[in-house]
Design a protein around this motif. Structure first.
Motif, PDB file in Angstrom:
ATOM      1  N   VAL A   2       1.173  -1.276  -0.498  1.00  0.00           N
ATOM      2  CA  VAL A   2       0.135  -0.070  -0.182  1.00  0.00           C
ATOM      3  C   VAL A   2       0.610   1.250   0.226  1.00  0.00           C
ATOM      4  CG1 VAL A   2      -1.733   1.406   1.408  1.00  0.00           C
ATOM      5  CG2 VAL A   2      -1.961  -1.094   0.978  1.00  0.00           C
ATOM      6  N   GLN A   3       0.271   2.266  -1.147  1.00  0.00           N
ATOM      7  CA  GLN A   3       1.481   3.448  -1.086  1.00  0.00           C
ATOM      8  C   GLN A   3      -0.087   4.277  -0.532  1.00  0.00           C
ATOM      9  OE1 GLN A   3       1.864   1.466  -4.044  1.00  0.00           O
ATOM     10  NE2 GLN A   3       2.610   0.542  -3.304  1.00  0.00           N
ATOM     11  N   LEU A   4       0.833   5.624   0.481  1.00  0.00           N
ATOM     12  CA  LEU A   4       0.064   6.477   1.397  1.00  0.00           C
ATOM     13  C   LEU A   4       0.322   7.931   1.072  1.00  0.00           C
ATOM     14  CD1 LEU A   4      -0.761   4.564   4.544  1.00  0.00           C
ATOM     15  CD2 LEU A   4      -2.253   4.581   3.030  1.00  0.00           C
ATOM     16  N   VAL A   5      -0.229   8.565   0.439  1.00  0.00           N
ATOM     17  CA  VAL A   5       0.638   9.970   0.573  1.00  0.00           C
ATOM     18  C   VAL A   5      -0.282  11.313   0.708  1.00  0.00           C
ATOM     19  CG1 VAL A   5       1.051  11.705  -1.278  1.00  0.00           C
ATOM     20  CG2 VAL A   5       1.091   9.472  -1.997  1.00  0.00           C
ATOM     21  N   GLU A   6      -0.242  11.724   1.520  1.00  0.00           N
ATOM     22  CA  GLU A   6      -0.742  12.444   2.973  1.00  0.00           C
ATOM     23  C   GLU A   6      -0.571  14.245   1.968  1.00  0.00           C
ATOM     24  OE1 GLU A   6       1.626  10.324   5.666  1.00  0.00           O
ATOM     25  OE2 GLU A   6       1.717  11.087   3.938  1.00  0.00           O
ATOM     26  N   SER A  25      -3.110   3.762  -2.310  1.00  0.00           N
ATOM     27  CA  SER A  25      -3.020   3.142  -2.963  1.00  0.00           C
ATOM     28  C   SER A  25      -2.643   1.920  -3.343  1.00  0.00           C
ATOM     29  CB  SER A  25      -2.431   3.776  -4.719  1.00  0.00           C
ATOM     30  OG  SER A  25      -1.539   4.113  -4.597  1.00  0.00           O
ATOM     31  N   GLY A  26      -2.968   0.999  -3.904  1.00  0.00           N
ATOM     32  CA  GLY A  26      -2.818  -0.919  -3.474  1.00  0.00           C
ATOM     33  C   GLY A  26      -3.225  -1.504  -2.998  1.00  0.00           C
ATOM     34  N   SER A  27      -2.774  -2.462  -2.776  1.00  0.00           N
ATOM     35  CA  SER A  27      -3.682  -3.929  -2.211  1.00  0.00           C
ATOM     36  C   SER A  27      -4.357  -3.505  -0.727  1.00  0.00           C
ATOM     37  CB  SER A  27      -2.777  -5.330  -2.184  1.00  0.00           C
ATOM     38  OG  SER A  27      -3.761  -6.391  -1.618  1.00  0.00           O
ATOM     39  N   TYR A  28      -4.943  -3.919  -0.601  1.00  0.00           N
ATOM     40  CA  TYR A  28      -6.120  -3.268   0.831  1.00  0.00           C
ATOM     41  C   TYR A  28      -6.171  -4.795   2.006  1.00  0.00           C
ATOM     42  CZ  TYR A  28      -5.381   1.776   1.131  1.00  0.00           C
ATOM     43  OH  TYR A  28      -5.499   2.726   0.524  1.00  0.00           O
ATOM     44  N   ASP A  29      -5.466  -5.600   1.142  1.00  0.00           N
ATOM     45  CA  ASP A  29      -6.142  -6.866   2.172  1.00  0.00           C
ATOM     46  C   ASP A  29      -5.081  -7.058   3.846  1.00  0.00           C
ATOM     47  OD1 ASP A  29      -5.764  -9.358  -1.201  1.00  0.00           O
ATOM     48  OD2 ASP A  29      -7.179  -7.970  -0.625  1.00  0.00           O
ATOM     49  N   GLY A  30      -5.556  -7.419   4.791  1.00  0.00           N
ATOM     50  CA  GLY A  30      -5.370  -7.278   5.308  1.00  0.00           C
ATOM     51  C   GLY A  30      -5.248  -6.150   6.408  1.00  0.00           C
ATOM     52  N   ILE A  31      -6.061  -5.159   5.893  1.00  0.00           N
ATOM     53  CA  ILE A  31      -5.575  -3.460   6.512  1.00  0.00           C
ATOM     54  C   ILE A  31      -6.961  -3.523   7.000  1.00  0.00           C
ATOM     55  CG2 ILE A  31      -5.567  -1.186   6.001  1.00  0.00           C
ATOM     56  CD1 ILE A  31      -2.704  -2.096   5.298  1.00  0.00           C
ATOM     57  N   TYR A  95       1.160  12.064  10.197  1.00  0.00           N
ATOM     58  CA  TYR A  95       1.975  11.519   8.999  1.00  0.00           C
ATOM     59  C   TYR A  95       0.738   9.979   9.147  1.00  0.00           C
ATOM     60  CZ  TYR A  95       6.426  12.020   9.452  1.00  0.00           C
ATOM     61  OH  TYR A  95       8.018  12.383   9.455  1.00  0.00           O
ATOM     62  N   CYS A  96       0.142   9.443   8.079  1.00  0.00           N
ATOM     63  CA  CYS A  96      -1.434   8.327   8.153  1.00  0.00           C
ATOM     64  C   CYS A  96      -0.286   7.293   8.055  1.00  0.00           C
ATOM     65  CB  CYS A  96      -1.853   8.923   6.820  1.00  0.00           C
ATOM     66  SG  CYS A  96      -1.029   8.056   4.954  1.00  0.00           S
ATOM     67  N   ALA A  97      -1.217   6.131   8.404  1.00  0.00           N
ATOM     68  CA  ALA A  97      -0.174   5.418   9.406  1.00  0.00           C
ATOM     69  C   ALA A  97      -1.743   4.239   8.493  1.00  0.00           C
ATOM     70  CB  ALA A  97       0.517   4.588  10.543  1.00  0.00           C
ATOM     71  N   GLU A  98      -1.694   2.881   7.790  1.00  0.00           N
ATOM     72  CA  GLU A  98      -2.425   1.968   8.269  1.00  0.00           C
ATOM     73  C   GLU A  98      -1.770   0.394   7.898  1.00  0.00           C
ATOM     74  OE1 GLU A  98      -4.352   2.295   3.940  1.00  0.00           O
ATOM     75  OE2 GLU A  98      -5.025   4.084   4.336  1.00  0.00           O
ATOM     76  N   GLY A  99      -2.915  -0.404   8.783  1.00  0.00           N
ATOM     77  CA  GLY A  99      -2.296  -1.905   9.356  1.00  0.00           C
ATOM     78  C   GLY A  99      -3.213  -2.221   9.798  1.00  0.00           C
ATOM     79  N   LYS A 100      -2.921  -3.678  10.516  1.00  0.00           N
ATOM     80  CA  LYS A 100      -3.780  -4.365  11.534  1.00  0.00           C
ATOM     81  C   LYS A 100      -4.194  -3.959  12.631  1.00  0.00           C
ATOM     82  CE  LYS A 100      -0.943  -8.442   9.576  1.00  0.00           C
ATOM     83  NZ  LYS A 100       0.124  -7.765   8.509  1.00  0.00           N
ATOM     84  N   TYR A 101      -3.960  -3.260  13.762  1.00  0.00           N
ATOM     85  CA  TYR A 101      -4.488  -3.163  14.886  1.00  0.00           C
ATOM     86  C   TYR A 101      -3.275  -1.573  15.209  1.00  0.00           C
ATOM     87  CZ  TYR A 101      -0.641  -4.673  17.585  1.00  0.00           C
ATOM     88  OH  TYR A 101       0.467  -5.302  18.727  1.00  0.00           O
ATOM     89  N   ILE A 102      -4.162  -0.939  16.211  1.00  0.00           N
ATOM     90  CA  ILE A 102      -3.658   0.054  17.160  1.00  0.00           C
ATOM     91  C   ILE A 102      -4.917  -0.214  18.842  1.00  0.00           C
ATOM     92  CG2 ILE A 102      -5.242   1.744  16.748  1.00  0.00           C
ATOM     93  CD1 ILE A 102      -2.896   3.598  16.949  1.00  0.00           C
ATOM     94  N   ARG A 108       0.134   1.445  20.989  1.00  0.00           N
ATOM     95  CA  ARG A 108       0.845  -0.095  20.759  1.00  0.00           C
ATOM     96  C   ARG A 108       0.023  -0.312  19.455  1.00  0.00           C
ATOM     97  NH1 ARG A 108      -0.559  -3.314  25.732  1.00  0.00           N
ATOM     98  NH2 ARG A 108      -2.162  -1.756  26.303  1.00  0.00           N
ATOM     99  N   TYR A 109       1.190  -0.939  18.348  1.00  0.00           N
ATOM    100  CA  TYR A 109       0.154  -0.771  17.147  1.00  0.00           C
ATOM    101  C   TYR A 109       0.877  -2.097  16.430  1.00  0.00           C
ATOM    102  CZ  TYR A 109       3.731   3.504  16.522  1.00  0.00           C
ATOM    103  OH  TYR A 109       4.596   3.765  16.760  1.00  0.00           O
ATOM    104  N   GLN A 110       0.323  -3.027  15.270  1.00  0.00           N
ATOM    105  CA  GLN A 110       1.163  -2.446  14.128  1.00  0.00           C
ATOM    106  C   GLN A 110       0.862  -2.389  13.024  1.00  0.00           C
ATOM    107  OE1 GLN A 110       0.998  -7.240  14.234  1.00  0.00           O
ATOM    108  NE2 GLN A 110       1.596  -6.880  11.333  1.00  0.00           N
ATOM    109  N   LEU A 111       1.151  -1.035  12.412  1.00  0.00           N
ATOM    110  CA  LEU A 111       1.115  -0.197  11.097  1.00  0.00           C
ATOM    111  C   LEU A 111       2.066  -0.381   9.896  1.00  0.00           C
ATOM    112  CD1 LEU A 111      -0.839   2.451  13.325  1.00  0.00           C
ATOM    113  CD2 LEU A 111      -1.634   0.532  12.151  1.00  0.00           C
ATOM    114  N   ASP A 112       1.673  -1.119   9.043  1.00  0.00           N
ATOM    115  CA  ASP A 112       3.272  -1.716   7.894  1.00  0.00           C
ATOM    116  C   ASP A 112       3.503  -0.403   7.060  1.00  0.00           C
ATOM    117  OD1 ASP A 112       1.278  -4.886   8.056  1.00  0.00           O
ATOM    118  OD2 ASP A 112       3.360  -4.480   9.102  1.00  0.00           O
ATOM    119  N   TYR A 113       1.741   0.922   6.691  1.00  0.00           N
ATOM    120  CA  TYR A 113       2.342   1.399   5.948  1.00  0.00           C
ATOM    121  C   TYR A 113       1.954   2.560   6.208  1.00  0.00           C
ATOM    122  CZ  TYR A 113       1.795  -2.967   3.348  1.00  0.00           C
ATOM    123  OH  TYR A 113       1.764  -4.638   3.371  1.00  0.00           O
TER     124      TYR A 113
END
Length: 124
Positions: A2-6, A25-31, A95-102, A108-113
């Motif tokens: 996933v690509q993120l642009v603020e 943009s990109g694949s949002y599987d798992g987000i 910053y924006c961030a996306e991922g599994k949890y917060i 605490r978080y797991q944000l991959d993008y």
């Protein structure tokens, strides 16, 4: 991936408002979680607001409650942060961030993008 642009940062006077956008943009599987963070010079990065896509549950940092609003436009893969009643202490790179949890306290978080950041400067 996933690509993120603020965008939407800028300079405002105290009491002013800005709306930040984060286009993905990109694949949002798992987000399942989207969030906004900020980092001021010499400070640690801190969570500002987050939204869990499954339930729509939203969390805010105490410092921005009642002033900031996080929202999402599904069709456009866009995350927003409406910031009202801005204060000089809100000055930071956001910053924006996306991922599994917060966690609800945004600590605490797991944000991959992550996006590249957009600067917000609030003058007194």
């Amino acid at each position: 991936q996933v690509q993120l642009v603020e965008s939407g940062g800028g300079s405002v006077q105290a009491g002013g408002a800005l709306r930040l956008s984060c286009v993905g943009s990109g694949s949002y599987d798992g987000i399942v979680t989207m969030a906004w963070f900020r980092q001021a010079p010499g400070e640690e990065r801190e969570g500002v607001a987050a939204i869990y896509l499954g339930s729509g549950q939203i969390w805010y940092a105490d410092s921005v409650k009642g002033r900031f609003t996080i929202s999402r436009e599904n069709d456009e893969n866009t995350l927003y942060l409406q910031m009202n009643s801005l204060k000089p202490e809100d000055t930071a790179t956001y910053y924006c961030a996306e991922g599994k949890y917060i966690t609800a306290d945004l600590r605490r978080y797991q944000l991959d993008y992550w996006g590249q950041g957009t600067q917000v400067t609030v003058s007194s």
